[in-house]
Write a protein that holds these residues in place. Structure first.
Motif, short mmCIF file in Angstrom:
data_model
loop_
_atom_site.label_atom_id
_atom_site.label_comp_id
_atom_site.label_asym_id
_atom_site.label_seq_id
_atom_site.Cartn_x
_atom_site.Cartn_y
_atom_site.Cartn_z
N LEU A 24 -5.55 5.58 -5.31
CA LEU A 24 -6.21 6.85 -5.63
C LEU A 24 -5.72 7.96 -4.71
N PHE A 25 -5.52 7.60 -3.46
CA PHE A 25 -5.02 8.56 -2.49
C PHE A 25 -3.65 9.08 -2.91
N GLY A 26 -2.82 8.21 -3.49
CA GLY A 26 -1.50 8.64 -3.95
C GLY A 26 -1.58 9.73 -5.00
N ILE A 27 -2.57 9.65 -5.91
CA ILE A 27 -2.74 10.68 -6.94
C ILE A 27 -3.04 12.03 -6.31
N THR A 28 -3.99 12.05 -5.38
CA THR A 28 -4.35 13.33 -4.74
C THR A 28 -3.23 13.83 -3.83
N ALA A 76 0.83 -1.21 0.00
CA ALA A 76 0.00 0.00 0.00
C ALA A 76 0.86 1.26 0.00
N ILE A 77 1.95 1.23 0.75
CA ILE A 77 2.88 2.37 0.76
C ILE A 77 3.50 2.55 -0.61
N THR A 78 3.92 1.44 -1.22
CA THR A 78 4.53 1.51 -2.55
C THR A 78 3.57 2.08 -3.58
N LEU A 79 2.32 1.63 -3.57
CA LEU A 79 1.34 2.11 -4.54
C LEU A 79 1.06 3.60 -4.36
N THR A 80 0.99 4.03 -3.11
CA THR A 80 0.77 5.45 -2.85
C THR A 80 1.91 6.28 -3.44
N ILE A 102 -8.40 14.46 -0.71
CA ILE A 102 -7.62 13.66 0.24
C ILE A 102 -8.46 13.27 1.44
N ALA A 103 -9.23 14.24 1.97
CA ALA A 103 -10.08 13.97 3.12
C ALA A 103 -11.11 12.88 2.81
N VAL A 104 -11.70 12.93 1.62
CA VAL A 104 -12.70 11.94 1.23
C VAL A 104 -12.08 10.55 1.12
N LEU A 105 -10.94 10.46 0.47
CA LEU A 105 -10.29 9.15 0.28
C LEU A 105 -9.76 8.58 1.60
N GLU A 106 -9.23 9.44 2.45
CA GLU A 106 -8.74 8.96 3.75
C GLU A 106 -9.89 8.48 4.62
N LEU A 107 -11.01 9.19 4.54
CA LEU A 107 -12.21 8.77 5.27
C LEU A 107 -12.68 7.41 4.76
N GLY A 108 -12.69 7.25 3.43
CA GLY A 108 -13.12 5.98 2.86
C GLY A 108 -12.20 4.84 3.23
N ALA A 109 -10.89 5.11 3.34
CA ALA A 109 -9.94 4.05 3.71
C ALA A 109 -10.25 3.48 5.09
N GLY A 110 -10.86 4.31 5.94
CA GLY A 110 -11.22 3.84 7.28
C GLY A 110 -12.44 2.93 7.32
N PHE A 111 -13.13 2.80 6.18
CA PHE A 111 -14.33 1.96 6.13
C PHE A 111 -14.16 0.70 5.30
N VAL A 112 -12.99 0.49 4.68
CA VAL A 112 -12.82 -0.66 3.79
C VAL A 112 -12.90 -1.97 4.58
N GLN A 113 -13.30 -3.02 3.86
CA GLN A 113 -13.45 -4.33 4.50
C GLN A 113 -12.50 -5.38 3.92
N THR A 114 -11.97 -5.12 2.73
CA THR A 114 -11.07 -6.10 2.11
C THR A 114 -9.74 -5.43 1.77
#
Length: 494
Positions: free
Chosen positions: A134-138, A77-81, A112-124
């Motif tokens: 996507l967060f890396g782009i922003t 995940a760090i690499t992709l960002t 960034i705020a939207v994507l970071e918020l969404g990352a806190g809700f992921v299940q997989t």
């Protein structure tokens, strides 16, 4: 025989030094808007760090959440960002140089705020990787926009110190993320998710702060001049695209140099930061609490180093300051990896980050001063993030290397324990990278004390080929700062 040009020019010539007002007098001259622009850029960069290091601080919890046995799975995940940040730097940098600093940064922070918020809700895990990509782009757009917002409206006498303080917004962000991870995360049922949600809220707050401030004065003046000449939006876009091509044609070698420099610097910072909590827990057998506390201590060293180096660079130049602090980094590597006690390793963390982020503290102003002046958001931002892209695998390199290299240490009970040898892997990586940075810095250019705010913007004709009063030529063949100022006084103002 005279020494080579790049050696005798490590200390800028006297007339290139900033010999303006004293520091306190220059600080006292700042308006509230100038203060606001600087601190809004600093806050945006701080939030960027909180968002990024949310993953680094949560590796073990994310392993549990997504049922991964190997830390290198999570570091994907760090690499992709890091890989996708260069895309964001191009997109938001071009938009900023074309349309201004304010609204591109606001939109960037909201995304960034939207994507970071969404990352806190992921299940997989796949969902998590997709959102972090996507967060890396922003995230890639923040540094160039934040640096240009913070620095271009300040007097030249303050830009060295301001550069150091600005860059260490990243260390402050890492520190804040570590504090949240230490205090809030263990007390909530959502654990690691609460760290991501806090980061999202802070990014939204940063966007709100930027909304309250006006556009950069440089762009206000340029747009007023364009309106007075009756030029349309279509014409300005055509001019912008033409000048972008001219800039690339004229400064392609400088672009390559900047990417090489930022590749080294990003390996240096990510190699010493991204897996540091994991290194302390897996290789030194620290608890989560002690690993986080040591991370906080290290970031205190980073904040001190960045501010001091930025201030020093105002007197001895940018390259010489970078060289001194990179040498300090190399000298502190043994203290960073050899001890086993908490106190010694915490001291090593403070010292190594003092050197690493001290050198980094000069980078915002160094890149701003050597950049083609009309492209102060695009050029530094893209160079920075392309360097990030090249160094994106640093965490995985360390994790993979440590998994294949083991050593034996005594645990708290006095028993011998086989652990992954993160210490040796990180020590070798940082040593090699430090040597690379020294070489690239010594042979590179410096444009110390540049008045880049007086140059044309990217949507004005001639912006792409606008000359810099640079130190890239031999002494005696370049104009002095006095000659440059006289030349500018006869040209049309922005």
């Amino acid at each position: 025989m005279a020494p080579p040009y790049f050696i005798r020019n490590l200390v800028p010539r006297r007339e290139k030094r900033t010999e303006g007002r004293p520091l306190l007098e220059a600080l006292g001259s700042l308006t509230w808007v100038q203060w606001g622009h600087f601190w809004s850029g600093w806050l945006a960069w701080t939030c960027d760090a909180i968002d990024f290091f949310s993953v680094s601080l949560s590796v073990s919890r994310l392993q549990t959440q997504f049922h991964k046995s190997n830390p290198s799975d999570i570091t994907t995940a760090i690499t992709l960002t890091l890989l996708f940040r260069s895309v964001g730097a191009v997109i938001f940098g071009i938009i900023s140089d074309r349309y201004g600093r304010k609204w591109p940064l606001v939109v960037n922070l909201i995304l960034i705020a939207v994507l970071e918020l969404g990352a806190g809700f992921v299940q997989t895990f796949k969902q998590f990787l997709a959102l972090r990509s996507l967060f890396g782009i922003t995230m890639g757009g923040i540094w160039g926009l934040a640096a240009s917002t913070a620095l271009e409206n300040l007097p030249v006498e303050l830009r060295g110190l301001a550069s150091g303080v600005l860059q260490q917004g990243y260390a402050v962000g890492y520190l804040l993320a570590a504090v949240i991870n230490l205090t809030l995360v263990p007390e909530t049922s959502s654990t690691w998710r609460s760290l991501f949600w806090c980061a999202a809220g802070l990014s939204a707050f940063s966007a709100f702060v930027r909304v309250l401030l006006p556009e950069s004065e440089v762009f206000i003046r340029a747009k007023e001049a364009q309106r007075a000449r009756g030029e349309t939006t279509t014409n300005k876009t055509r001019v912008f695209l033409h000048e972008t091509g001219q800039m690339l044609k004229r400064h392609w070698l400088l672009c390559i140099y900047a990417v090489l420099l930022m590749t080294g610097f990003n390996f240096l910072s990510h190699g010493s930061q991204d897996l540091y909590p994991t290194y302390l827990k897996d290789a030194k057998l620290f608890s989560d609490h002690n690993a986080t506390v040591a991370t906080i201590i290290g970031n205190c060293g980073a904040i001190a180093g960045g501010a001091i180096a930025g201030w020093v660079s105002q007197y001895i130049g940018r390259r010489l300051t970078i060289i001194i602090f990179v040498l300090l980094t190399g000298a502190f590597i043994p203290l960073w990896i050899l001890p086993t006690s908490f106190s010694a390793l915490a001291a090593g963390a403070f010292c190594i980050q003092f050197g690493v982020q001290g050198a980094w503290g000069v980078i915002p102003i160094q890149l701003a001063e050597i950049s083609p002046p009309a492209f102060r958001a695009t050029f530094p931002g893209v160079a920075y993030q392309l360097g990030n892209m090249v160094s994106s695998a640093s965490a995985q390199i360390e994790a993979t290397g440590a998994n294949n290299l083991h050593t034996t240490i005594r645990n708290s009970a006095g028993q011998l324990t086989v652990v992954s040898d993160y210490a040796t892997v990180q020590g070798i990586l940082i040593g090699v990278v430090a040597a690379f940075i020294l070489v690239v810095t010594i042979v590179g250019p410096e444009n110390y004390g540049s008045h880049f705010e007086k140059h044309k913007t990217a949507f004005e004709e001639g912006g792409g080929s606008d000359e810099l009063e640079d130190d890239m030529r031999e002494v005696g063949s370049r104009p002095t700062s006095v000659q440059v100022d006289e030349k500018r006084s006869t040209s049309e103002p922005v």
